[in-house]
Design a protein around this motif. Structure first.
Motif, mmCIF file in Angstrom:
data_model
loop_
_atom_site.group_PDB
_atom_site.id
_atom_site.type_symbol
_atom_site.label_atom_id
_atom_site.label_comp_id
_atom_site.label_asym_id
_atom_site.label_seq_id
_atom_site.Cartn_x
_atom_site.Cartn_y
_atom_site.Cartn_z
ATOM 1 N N ASN A 495 0.835 -1.206 0.000
ATOM 2 C CA ASN A 495 0.000 0.000 0.000
ATOM 3 C C ASN A 495 0.861 1.243 0.000
ATOM 4 O OD1 ASN A 495 -2.546 -1.339 0.177
ATOM 5 N ND2 ASN A 495 -2.008 -1.831 2.300
ATOM 6 N N VAL A 496 0.387 2.277 -0.672
ATOM 7 C CA VAL A 496 1.078 3.560 -0.647
ATOM 8 C C VAL A 496 0.674 4.292 0.626
ATOM 9 C CG1 VAL A 496 1.366 5.785 -1.802
ATOM 10 C CG2 VAL A 496 1.153 3.689 -3.150
ATOM 11 N N VAL A 497 1.673 4.693 1.400
ATOM 12 C CA VAL A 497 1.392 5.446 2.619
ATOM 13 C C VAL A 497 1.689 6.911 2.335
ATOM 14 C CG1 VAL A 497 1.967 5.723 5.053
ATOM 15 C CG2 VAL A 497 2.078 3.451 3.982
ATOM 16 N N LYS A 498 0.635 7.720 2.450
ATOM 17 C CA LYS A 498 0.787 9.144 2.132
ATOM 18 C C LYS A 498 0.786 9.954 3.417
ATOM 19 C CE LYS A 498 -2.942 8.730 -0.285
ATOM 20 N NZ LYS A 498 -4.154 9.093 -1.024
ATOM 21 N N SER A 499 1.572 11.013 3.424
ATOM 22 C CA SER A 499 1.579 11.862 4.605
ATOM 23 C C SER A 499 1.417 13.316 4.186
ATOM 24 C CB SER A 499 2.897 11.680 5.366
ATOM 25 O OG SER A 499 3.977 12.026 4.520
#
Length: 894
Positions: A495-499
RNA sequence: GGACGUUUAGCUCAGUUGGUUAGAGCGUUCGAUUCACAUUCGAAAGGUCGCAGGUUCGAAUCCUGCAACGUCCACCA
């Protein structure tokens, strides 16, 4: 509150707009992080502003973009969402460079790039781009655009460069970007490659000749471009073509206009046996189609045209150095002399030309960088809910699924078809350009070695001099502006973890832009984003049409038919300009615009201004009116007249529908509905009644406040100004009116008021048409009028009626009359004595003639069992009602 | 060659899942005018919803065919 009497009779936008805009800006309302508490807690709402090219000024297309997106942003801001409108500008590589070159040439330079060199030339371009940028920013502000320019991004700044280099490297590693020698679209004027989308076609007349290469060659071919035939390495025929079957596979040496060429006869399904002679001279170096055919048949490439559109030495000593046109004429002459020319005819041909500059585009083979759209690659992350990390897909599949799955919705939806059609025809994308202004290709060479990266790798390394197609960087706009690549990582599950902002705002809510750049930009953003982030760049895509002049032509400088937003704003006000761009147009449809139309909306702005001025005067004259806390029918409540109920019901309906329409992107319809309510219902009816029925200040204030809020997204300046005059602050962050009426239950149906309206209209008409003075009212009553309050209200209305129609005498109903005469009564007027009998009769007859067929057909329909059994109850009932109405009318007339 | 649109009042265009006498603005014609607004108000005239079929109780709306106009894609060598 200011002194209302001293306000000017006509609204003067130029005196207030600048100050209002500055106040919004100073209060930080454009900054998502400085919004009021309720917004900060609200759901994020994000639009990236399509960055205007830094090539000069804004045109109406940009103005329309600002108008529509500002409506969306202001609407959602008032709804309480955390709105972020990402502003920026686009370096627009080739357009800007060409523009600057033209300016320098005008100033007297002959070859600006040669004379200045790369760095000095780029300095000039940057200077120009900066000036354009300043223009654009001030123009966006003048349009009332509520984006935060402190957060401005630029497609060519350091952070965007980092994103560009990162994507380039990832794609290279995934085998999606490769360097290859292929046939490109070449613009000989600006000496650069072009993508397929930057090539246009112009219909011209061309000479289509049929000939053989030399006397002995057995097959005749046809062409409009004989000069390319020096580069022929094969003749292709259809495999099933009996005429040529005997030649297939053989190789001939021919002497074509003094140059020896080797021709292999091949069979290929691409050849149309019906066209021309059914045989095609294959020129792999100067035709995309032929190039692909050459790959299939392993044919050699012979380049006979160079980058200046001159013939190369491969064309033989007699031709080398000639222009293509000179060579063409010479060949035609030679072929005729040699007796090789079989036929010469004039045909219409589509000549490929460059989008910028308009020079004919040549197809020549060059070593360039390509994005491969059909190549399977291993996904770096879970993507679009369909693919898991490590699975394989092509970029085309990603682009298709983004829209197919509904993760990005297109409005109007027929653009989805257009989009799919484009994807199906999409070929590899040539991304390198031989211009200087842009992101330089992040590749370094040292002999056979190659390194990808932005930093100088050390002694002996030389950087690729080319720059990237401007759309390569604008394709990343939604995520490069929100902090990618630093703000994203991929976890173990893929999964792409965005911040940060990326996490908060991506995917963005909606992309709104002109329908003409759906391929150039919208599709490229979907490509880049699904690749880099595994998700779509935006949930909705709203495409607006082009703005045309009164005659339906595109607006352009050369035609001199363009309307400059900056000239219109001081003349008519920003609000009027915005309305003219939004009203009367529906999604995806082109729109004609004239100064006249802008003027009409200026008139409306002024109308709203005067409505407000009138209401403010009423409030000022009677400032002690209690606020609107009415509970109809309850003890101690303020009594509502029929007109009050009617206007409040209409208002509630309007605010509900307007809200829904804006949510559905139906801005024009929302505006029309609001305009209708504001002008007809409020100004022409309710305010007239309020002149005689006093004590309506609370309701007037409520209605005005509500419509001012509803209008704010469309016309931000005049509404904010009026809001201030009413003693309120910061309409821009006021709460959007909910569809619930502040007056609770107890409002009975206000349809009685419609009856009154009809009556007043009748009186007016009688007076206008026949000069009739209605003598007096008789039989006054209202349907279901069985309580005293309604009787009192009807008296008020009659007084109003009398005023409006200048009645000489009025008889009002005696107290208790209505209750005494229970049941249904009709409201009417007695006009006996003064009517022109003849005219009246003629009119009645005409009306009867219209009514009779209607009644007949309706009766017949209602008698039809088939109809009754199948039509919905609602429809039948409404037909019955209307029939009864018509019958009553007919009876009265007779 | 292929795809996608558009065709409704003199003009510009709405018409939200098919619902019963088709709407608005502008323009035209007639009338009003101290009273918030002449950047105003009232009224009237004006439409076989491009054409031809079909489905349906009912079609501007759905289906088929045709025509005109427009846009995009392909590039015929």
């Amino acid at each position: 509150m200011q002194e209302i009497d001293k306000l000017p009779k006509a609204y003067d936008p130029s005196s207030v707009e600048e100050g209002i805009f500055k106040a919004w800006e100073d209060n930080g309302y454009f900054d998502p992080d400085k919004l009021p508490e309720r917004n900060l807690k609200g759901e994020p709402y994000c639009i990236v502003f399509p960055p205007p090219n830094r090539t000069g000024n804004m045109h109406l297309g940009h103005a329309k973009t600002v108008a529509i997106e500002d409506i969306l942003i202001r609407f959602h801001r008032m709804l309480g969402r955390k709105t972020y409108w990402v502003p920026g500008t686009d370096h627009a590589a080739i357009s800007t460079q060409v523009k600057v070159e033209q300016i320098l040439i005008k100033q007297g330079m002959k070859h600006p790039r040669v004379e200045l060199g790369r760095e000095k030339f780029l300095e000039k371009v940057r200077e120009f781009a900066q000036g354009s940028r300043d223009n654009i920013v001030s123009q966006c502000k003048a349009m009332g655009g509520s984006m935060d320019w402190k957060r401005e991004k630029y497609t060519l700044d350091t952070e965007r460069n980092k994103a560009v280099n990162t994507v380039f490297k990832l794609m290279y590693e995934d085998g999606l970007i490769e360097r290859g020698n292929r046939v490109v679209n070449w613009d000989p004027q600006f000496k650069t490659t072009l993508s397929d989308d930057e090539v246009l076609y112009k219909e011209v007349e061309a000479t289509f000749i049929t000939f053989t290469y030399d006397k002995d060659f057995p097959i005749a071919i046809s062409t409009t471009r004989p000069e390319t035939k020096f580069g022929d390495t094969a003749v292709a025929v259809h495999p099933d073509d009996e005429r040529y079957r005997q030649y297939v596979g053989k190789t001939y040496t021919a002497n074509f206009c003094g140059k020896e060429i080797k021709i292999k006869v091949i069979a290929d399904h691409e050849v149309d046996p019906e066209f021309g002679t059914g045989a095609l001279g294959v020129t792999p170096a100067h035709s995309m189609i032929d190039f692909e055919m050459a790959l299939r048949h392993d044919l050699p490439l012979v380049q006979v045209i160079d980058q200046d559109a001159h013939m190369t030495v491969e064309a033989g000593a007699d031709f080398a150095g000639l222009t293509t046109v000179e060579a063409r004429e010479k060949i035609e002459k030679l072929l005729t002399e040699n007796g090789c020319l079989i036929k010469s005819e004039k045909i219409k041909q589509n000549l490929p030309i460059a989008e910028r500059g308009g020079a004919p585009v040549e197809s020549i083979p060059m070593l360039q960088w390509w994005v491969r759209v059909n190549k399977k690659f291993k996904l770096r992350q879970n993507t679009l809910g369909k693919w898991k990390k490590g699975e394989e897909a092509t970029l085309k599949e990603l682009m298709r699924h983004a829209v197919d799955s509904g993760q990005t919705r297109m409005l109007p939806d027929n653009f989805e078809k257009i989009y799919f059609h484009w994807i199906d025809n999409l070929r590899d994308w040539c991304i390198s350009r031989q211009i200087w202004f842009g992101h330089q290709v992040p590749v370094w060479y040292k002999g056979e070695d190659m390194k990808i990266g932005n930093d100088f790798p050390g002694e002996g390394w030389e950087r690729d001099p080319d720059t990237l197609d401007t759309w390569f960087s604008s394709g990343m706009w939604t995520f490069s502006t929100l902090g990618w690549p630093d703000a994203a990582s991929i976890d173990a599950a893929g999964n792409v973890v965005k911040s940060g902002e990326l996490g908060e705002y991506h995917p963005t809510s909606v992309l709104e832009t002109g329908r003409d750049i759906i391929f150039m930009w919208v599709a490229r953003m979907i490509l880049m984003t699904t690749y880099a982030l595994g998700e779509v760049p935006f949930k909705d895509t709203y495409l607006h049409g082009l703005i045309l002049d009164e005659q339906g032509r595109k607006m352009s400088k050369s035609l001199g038919n363009s309307i400059e937003p900056l000239e219109m704003i001081p003349k008519y006000g920003t609000d009027a300009v915005r309305l003219s761009l939004v009203m009367g147009s529906s999604p995806g449809m082109d729109q004609k615009l004239s100064e006249e139309k802008i003027k009409d909306f200026r008139n409306f702005t002024n109308k709203l201004w005067n409505i407000s001025r009138f209401i403010l005067m009423q409030i000022e004259n009677n400032p002690t009116q209690p606020p609107l806390t009415v509970r109809g029918g309850e003890e101690g409540s303020q009594s509502l007249t029929l007109a009050d109920r009617w206007i409040l019901e209409r208002l509630a309906e309007v605010q509900g529908r307007v809200t829904k329409l804006i949510q559905d992107y139906q801005f024009s319809q929302a505006g029309e509905l609001l305009r209708d309510f504001t002008w007809s219902d409020l100004a022409d009816w309710y305010l007239e009644i309020a002149k005689v029925e006093k004590g309506k200040e609370a309701i007037l204030r409520h209605v005005l406040e509500t419509i001012i809020k509803l209008w704010h997204p469309f016309m931000p300046f005049v509404t904010e100004y009026i809001w201030g005059l009413m003693g309120n602050k910061d309409l821009i962050v006021a709460e959007w009116p909910s569809a619930v009426i502040p007056v609770e239950a107890g409002i009975q149906s206000a349809s009685e008021f419609e009856t009154v309206r009809t009556l007043i209209t009748d009186v007016r008409r009688l007076r206008a048409e026949q000069g009739v003075e209605p003598a007096k009212f008789v039989d006054v009553c209202l349907v279901g009028a069985d309580d005293h309050s309604l009787v009192r209200e009807s008296e008020m209305i009659i007084k109003q009626l009398a005023r409006l129609s200048d009645l000489k005498s009025v008889e009002t109903v005696p107290e208790g009359w209505a209750t005494a005469v229970s049941g249904t009564m009709t409201l009417g007027i007695d006009v006996a004595g003064t009517v022109d009998k003849e005219k009246e009769k003629a009119k009645a007859e005409k009306e009867i003639a219209e009514l009779k067929p209607y009644i007949e057909s309706t009766r017949a329909k209602l008698a039809n069992q088939d109809f009754i059994s199948k039509a919905p109850e609602k429809v039948v009932q409404s037909m019955k009602d209307k029939l009864a109405e018509a019958e009553a009318k007919l009876k009265a007339l007779e």
